[in-house]
Scaffold this motif. Structure first.
Motif, mmCIF file in Angstrom:
data_model
loop_
_atom_site.group_PDB
_atom_site.id
_atom_site.type_symbol
_atom_site.label_atom_id
_atom_site.label_comp_id
_atom_site.label_asym_id
_atom_site.label_seq_id
_atom_site.Cartn_x
_atom_site.Cartn_y
_atom_site.Cartn_z
ATOM 1 N N PRO A 76 0.832 -1.208 0.000
ATOM 2 C CA PRO A 76 0.000 0.000 0.000
ATOM 3 C C PRO A 76 0.865 1.256 0.000
ATOM 4 O O PRO A 76 1.993 1.248 0.504
ATOM 5 N N LEU A 77 0.347 2.320 -0.594
ATOM 6 C CA LEU A 77 1.058 3.586 -0.619
ATOM 7 C C LEU A 77 1.361 4.045 0.808
ATOM 8 O O LEU A 77 0.482 4.038 1.672
ATOM 9 N N ALA A 78 2.590 4.437 1.053
ATOM 10 C CA ALA A 78 2.996 4.872 2.387
ATOM 11 C C ALA A 78 2.697 6.356 2.588
ATOM 12 O O ALA A 78 2.449 7.102 1.628
ATOM 13 N N ILE A 79 2.729 6.776 3.831
ATOM 14 C CA ILE A 79 2.496 8.166 4.223
ATOM 15 C C ILE A 79 3.828 8.755 4.674
ATOM 16 O O ILE A 79 4.528 8.155 5.503
ATOM 17 N N THR A 80 4.176 9.915 4.134
ATOM 18 C CA THR A 80 5.470 10.520 4.461
ATOM 19 C C THR A 80 5.655 10.685 5.966
ATOM 20 O O THR A 80 6.738 10.403 6.497
ATOM 21 N N ALA A 81 4.636 11.149 6.650
ATOM 22 C CA ALA A 81 4.746 11.355 8.103
ATOM 23 C C ALA A 81 5.165 10.071 8.805
ATOM 24 O O ALA A 81 5.996 10.098 9.729
ATOM 25 N N ASP A 82 4.627 8.937 8.365
ATOM 26 C CA ASP A 82 4.962 7.659 8.996
ATOM 27 C C ASP A 82 6.415 7.276 8.720
ATOM 28 O O ASP A 82 7.123 6.792 9.613
ATOM 29 N N LEU A 83 6.868 7.476 7.477
ATOM 30 C CA LEU A 83 8.247 7.121 7.128
ATOM 31 C C LEU A 83 9.241 7.968 7.908
ATOM 32 O O LEU A 83 10.258 7.466 8.410
ATOM 33 N N VAL A 84 8.955 9.263 8.018
ATOM 34 C CA VAL A 84 9.858 10.170 8.724
ATOM 35 C C VAL A 84 9.878 9.851 10.216
ATOM 36 O O VAL A 84 10.949 9.786 10.839
ATOM 37 N N GLN A 85 8.709 9.630 10.793
ATOM 38 C CA GLN A 85 8.651 9.338 12.223
ATOM 39 C C GLN A 85 9.335 8.017 12.547
ATOM 40 O O GLN A 85 10.043 7.892 13.548
ATOM 41 N N ARG A 86 9.131 7.022 11.695
ATOM 42 C CA ARG A 86 9.754 5.718 11.912
ATOM 43 C C ARG A 86 11.276 5.830 11.866
ATOM 44 O O ARG A 86 11.983 5.241 12.687
ATOM 45 N N ALA A 87 11.767 6.601 10.899
ATOM 46 C CA ALA A 87 13.218 6.795 10.795
ATOM 47 C C ALA A 87 13.747 7.544 12.009
ATOM 48 O O ALA A 87 14.795 7.188 12.576
ATOM 49 N N ARG A 88 13.026 8.560 12.429
ATOM 50 C CA ARG A 88 13.486 9.349 13.583
ATOM 51 C C ARG A 88 13.560 8.504 14.842
ATOM 52 O O ARG A 88 14.521 8.583 15.609
ATOM 53 N N GLU A 89 12.553 7.689 15.069
ATOM 54 C CA GLU A 89 12.536 6.853 16.261
ATOM 55 C C GLU A 89 13.649 5.815 16.247
ATOM 56 O O GLU A 89 14.139 5.412 17.306
ATOM 57 N N ALA A 90 14.057 5.400 15.044
ATOM 58 C CA ALA A 90 15.119 4.401 14.909
ATOM 59 C C ALA A 90 16.504 5.032 14.812
ATOM 60 O O ALA A 90 17.495 4.325 14.643
ATOM 61 N N HIS A 91 16.574 6.360 14.928
ATOM 62 C CA HIS A 91 17.837 7.104 14.845
ATOM 63 C C HIS A 91 18.560 6.831 13.518
ATOM 64 O O HIS A 91 19.766 6.609 13.475
ATOM 65 N N ARG A 92 17.773 6.847 12.464
ATOM 66 C CA ARG A 92 18.333 6.722 11.128
ATOM 67 C C ARG A 92 17.663 7.753 10.232
ATOM 68 O O ARG A 92 16.852 8.549 10.694
ATOM 69 N N GLY A 93 18.002 7.732 8.945
ATOM 70 C CA GLY A 93 17.403 8.671 8.020
ATOM 71 C C GLY A 93 16.493 7.972 7.031
ATOM 72 O O GLY A 93 16.455 6.746 6.940
ATOM 73 N N VAL A 94 15.741 8.780 6.280
ATOM 74 C CA VAL A 94 14.967 8.281 5.152
ATOM 75 C C VAL A 94 15.297 9.174 3.965
ATOM 76 O O VAL A 94 15.256 10.402 4.065
ATOM 77 N N ALA A 95 15.686 8.555 2.852
ATOM 78 C CA ALA A 95 16.082 9.312 1.670
ATOM 79 C C ALA A 95 14.856 9.719 0.863
ATOM 80 O O ALA A 95 13.928 8.919 0.676
#
Length: 279
Positions: free
Chosen positions: A2-21
């Protein structure tokens, strides 16, 4: 998927202390290459369409958005679609109707007070429609190399800006510059760490094509989350096309040179998505 939501991708990356390109889309082949590279890297990515790309397509956001959304929805990794660097309010207001989940409204060319007012209005509009909104404070360099001194993002001002505007993410000026074709940008890692510590929203790095791989990784460790990448894809694509056309002047079928161009972009995406997402 399913199409992802930018807010979810950014928050997930932030919580994992990594980035999202977040990679810039100009043509269908850009979107295909980005998703292919992301799948090879097993990484979430954002497809982003800039205001300049919309202008390239005759001012029509809908066709390039529809193509990007279709490619994203068919991906084997999580992919969202974002509208980038918008200063045209009319274009901003077309975001929701196109099915995009996020937008970057750029009023950084205005003085601080006007930037606050314009961005606050944009954020209110976006949030009323469930959209994630990014803004910019400071002036990331344009097409003239590293930006001038005195325009880097001030932490105190950034804290106030986020509070007054209500934006969900902030692009900050920390030493990168748009449209760099060499990778010589020197980032202020201490400033990134300070901003990440002070602000309650994720940080966005624009102009990442000019930043060396090791420095990108260091920036993510310091607190950068969304990493915007564009020019380096165009460099890879154009280099591959030049090589094919230079080797055989009889080539006329665009598939003959577009395919290797798309593959070169995919290889760049695979490498950078891993560097940004694995930190």
């Amino acid at each position: 998927m399913p199409l992802a939501i930018t807010a979810d991708l950014v928050q997930r990356a932030r919580e994992a202390h990594r980035g999202v390109a977040a990679f810039n889309v100009i043509t269908l082949e850009h979107a295909e290459a980005i998703v292919l590279g992301a799948e090879r890297a097993s990484a979430d990515v954002v497809l982003q369409i800039s205001q300049n790309a919309v202008r390239f397509h005759g001012g029509r956001l809908e066709p390039v958005a529809a193509a990007s959304l279709a490619v994203a929805a068919g991906a084997q990794v999580d992919v969202s679609v974002h509208l980038d660097h918008v200063d045209d309010v009319e274009l901003l207001h077309r975001t929701a109707d196109c099915g995009l989940s996020s937008v970057m409204f750029d009023a950084s060319h205005l003085d601080y007070r006007d930037n606050v007012e314009a961005t606050r209005a944009a954020a209110e509009w976006a949030h009323a429609r469930g959209l994630f909104i990014e803004a910019e404070l400071g002036k990331v360099g344009g097409k003239d190399g590293a930006h001038a001194s005195g325009v880097r993002t001030d932490p105190d001002e950034a804290d106030e800006f986020v509070s007054r505007t209500g934006v969900d993410a902030l692009a900050v000026a920390v030493g990168s510059s748009h449209a760099m074709t060499d990778r010589s940008a020197a980032l202020d890692i201490d400033l990134i760490a300070t901003l990440a510590d002070r602000l309650d929203v994720p940080l966005v790095l624009h102009g990442s094509s000019g930043v060396p791989d090791a420095v990108l990784a260091e920036a993510v460790r310091a607190g950068m989350v969304k990493i915007n990448i564009g020019t380096i894809l165009n460099t890879a694509f154009t280099g591959a096309v030049r090589e094919v056309l230079g080797a055989d002047e009889a080539v006329v079928d665009p598939r003959t040179y577009i395919k290797p161009g798309r593959e070169q972009m995919a290889q760049v995406v695979q490498r950078l998505a891993r560097i940004v997402g694995a930190v």
